[in-house]
Scaffold this motif. Structure first.
Motif, mmCIF file in Angstrom:
data_model
loop_
_atom_site.group_PDB
_atom_site.id
_atom_site.type_symbol
_atom_site.label_atom_id
_atom_site.label_comp_id
_atom_site.label_asym_id
_atom_site.label_seq_id
_atom_site.Cartn_x
_atom_site.Cartn_y
_atom_site.Cartn_z
ATOM 1 N N ARG A 114 0.814 -1.207 0.000
ATOM 2 C CA ARG A 114 0.000 0.000 0.000
ATOM 3 C C ARG A 114 0.848 1.257 0.000
ATOM 4 N NH1 ARG A 114 -2.448 -4.066 2.321
ATOM 5 N NH2 ARG A 114 -4.657 -4.344 1.963
ATOM 6 N N VAL B 166 0.260 4.075 1.175
ATOM 7 C CA VAL B 166 0.232 4.857 2.403
ATOM 8 C C VAL B 166 1.352 4.471 3.359
ATOM 9 C CG1 VAL B 166 -1.272 3.356 3.745
ATOM 10 C CG2 VAL B 166 -1.361 5.827 4.127
ATOM 11 N N SER C 199 -5.296 9.246 4.450
ATOM 12 C CA SER C 199 -5.631 8.227 3.454
ATOM 13 C C SER C 199 -6.564 8.789 2.385
ATOM 14 C CB SER C 199 -6.278 7.015 4.128
ATOM 15 O OG SER C 199 -5.335 6.283 4.871
ATOM 16 N N ASN D 96 -4.641 10.824 -0.021
ATOM 17 C CA ASN D 96 -3.883 9.954 -0.924
ATOM 18 C C ASN D 96 -4.774 9.249 -1.939
ATOM 19 O OD1 ASN D 96 -1.473 10.573 0.327
ATOM 20 N ND2 ASN D 96 -1.511 8.791 1.672
ATOM 21 N N GLU E 297 -6.994 6.947 -1.341
ATOM 22 C CA GLU E 297 -7.159 5.532 -1.017
ATOM 23 C C GLU E 297 -8.467 5.224 -0.327
ATOM 24 O OE1 GLU E 297 -3.693 4.696 1.255
ATOM 25 O OE2 GLU E 297 -2.451 4.435 -0.515
ATOM 26 N N ALA F 115 -3.933 5.459 9.448
ATOM 27 C CA ALA F 115 -3.888 5.637 7.997
ATOM 28 C C ALA F 115 -3.781 4.297 7.294
ATOM 29 C CB ALA F 115 -2.712 6.540 7.616
ATOM 30 N N THR G 290 -7.143 2.295 7.639
ATOM 31 C CA THR G 290 -8.256 2.865 6.884
ATOM 32 C C THR G 290 -8.351 2.271 5.488
ATOM 33 O OG1 THR G 290 -8.087 4.933 8.130
ATOM 34 C CG2 THR G 290 -9.270 5.022 6.057
ATOM 35 N N GLY G 291 -7.211 1.915 4.894
ATOM 36 C CA GLY G 291 -7.224 1.326 3.568
ATOM 37 C C GLY G 291 -7.456 -0.171 3.572
#
Length: 211
Positions: free
Chosen positions: A13, A15, A77, A80, A82, A155, A158-159
């Protein structure tokens, strides 16, 4: 188990770069997302709202600093690209955005295990279960080894879990930081981990187990 097994995969990822760049996130930068804007906000439960710019704010009664830090991580996030936020069943929830994967790599092959969120009502409160797949587990461990705080861990989370409420992300990030990377690493046996906690936590302690 070798934690570096998937270190070179393109599916890691994006992030994580923010998570390991510890100085890249701060609660102060939360105000760059439009907090305090006069635009219309959409209110959810637990004190979380979505402001007019589409970012999360926390306006609840708890004064724990970790909540504001977790909110900043979730907003990072979104910046970004995402994740997005919406309100479902009265709660502000995260909606991870699909990330383009290389044609030669599939999520199932690259990241054993699943990333998900679920809950069930128990006699001692609501049982919340967050599962992190192999790659996301390693990302969190790597970030914690690099000195990540609540914002950076939030962060990453969250994705991962699908449609997890914002307050669950905040609590899970705090639990992981309090537990430490060693326990997370000890339970990562190749298919990720399962994190269980109860809210309200009248009876029952958080647990981290292999998937």
């Amino acid at each position: 188990m070798e934690r570096d097994e998937f270190a070179d995969e393109a599916s890691r990822r994006k992030v994580l770069r923010a998570a390991t760049g510890i100085s890249g996130l701060s609660v102060a930068s939360l105000f760059a997302t439009g907090v305090g804007s006069a635009q219309t906000t959409r209110s959810g439960s637990e004190g979380y709202v979505i402001n007019g710019d589409g970012y999360i704010e926390y306006n609840g009664e708890k004064d724990e600093e970790y909540i504001q830090e977790a909110v900043e991580g979730m907003n990072e996030s979104k910046r970004n690209g995402e994740v997005d936020f919406t309100i479902e069943d009265g709660q502000v929830v995260t909606q991870p955005q699909p990330q383009q994967q290389p044609l030669s790599v599939t999520t199932a092959d690259a990241c054993p295990g699943v990333s998900s969120y679920s809950n069930s009502v128990q006699w001692n409160g609501v049982k919340h279960t967050i599962k992190l797949d192999h790659c996301l587990t390693n990302d969190v461990i790597d970030a914690m080894l690099a000195g990540a705080g609540i914002a950076q861990v939030a962060a990453l989370l969250t994705g991962g879990p699908v449609n997890a409420p914002a307050f669950i992300i905040s609590e899970c990030a705090a639990i992981l930081l309090a537990t430490g990377w060693q326990i997370l690493d000890n339970n990562a046996e190749g298919e990720g981990v399962e994190i269980v906690f109860f809210l309200p936590n009248a009876i029952g302690v958080p647990g981290i187990d292999p998937q």
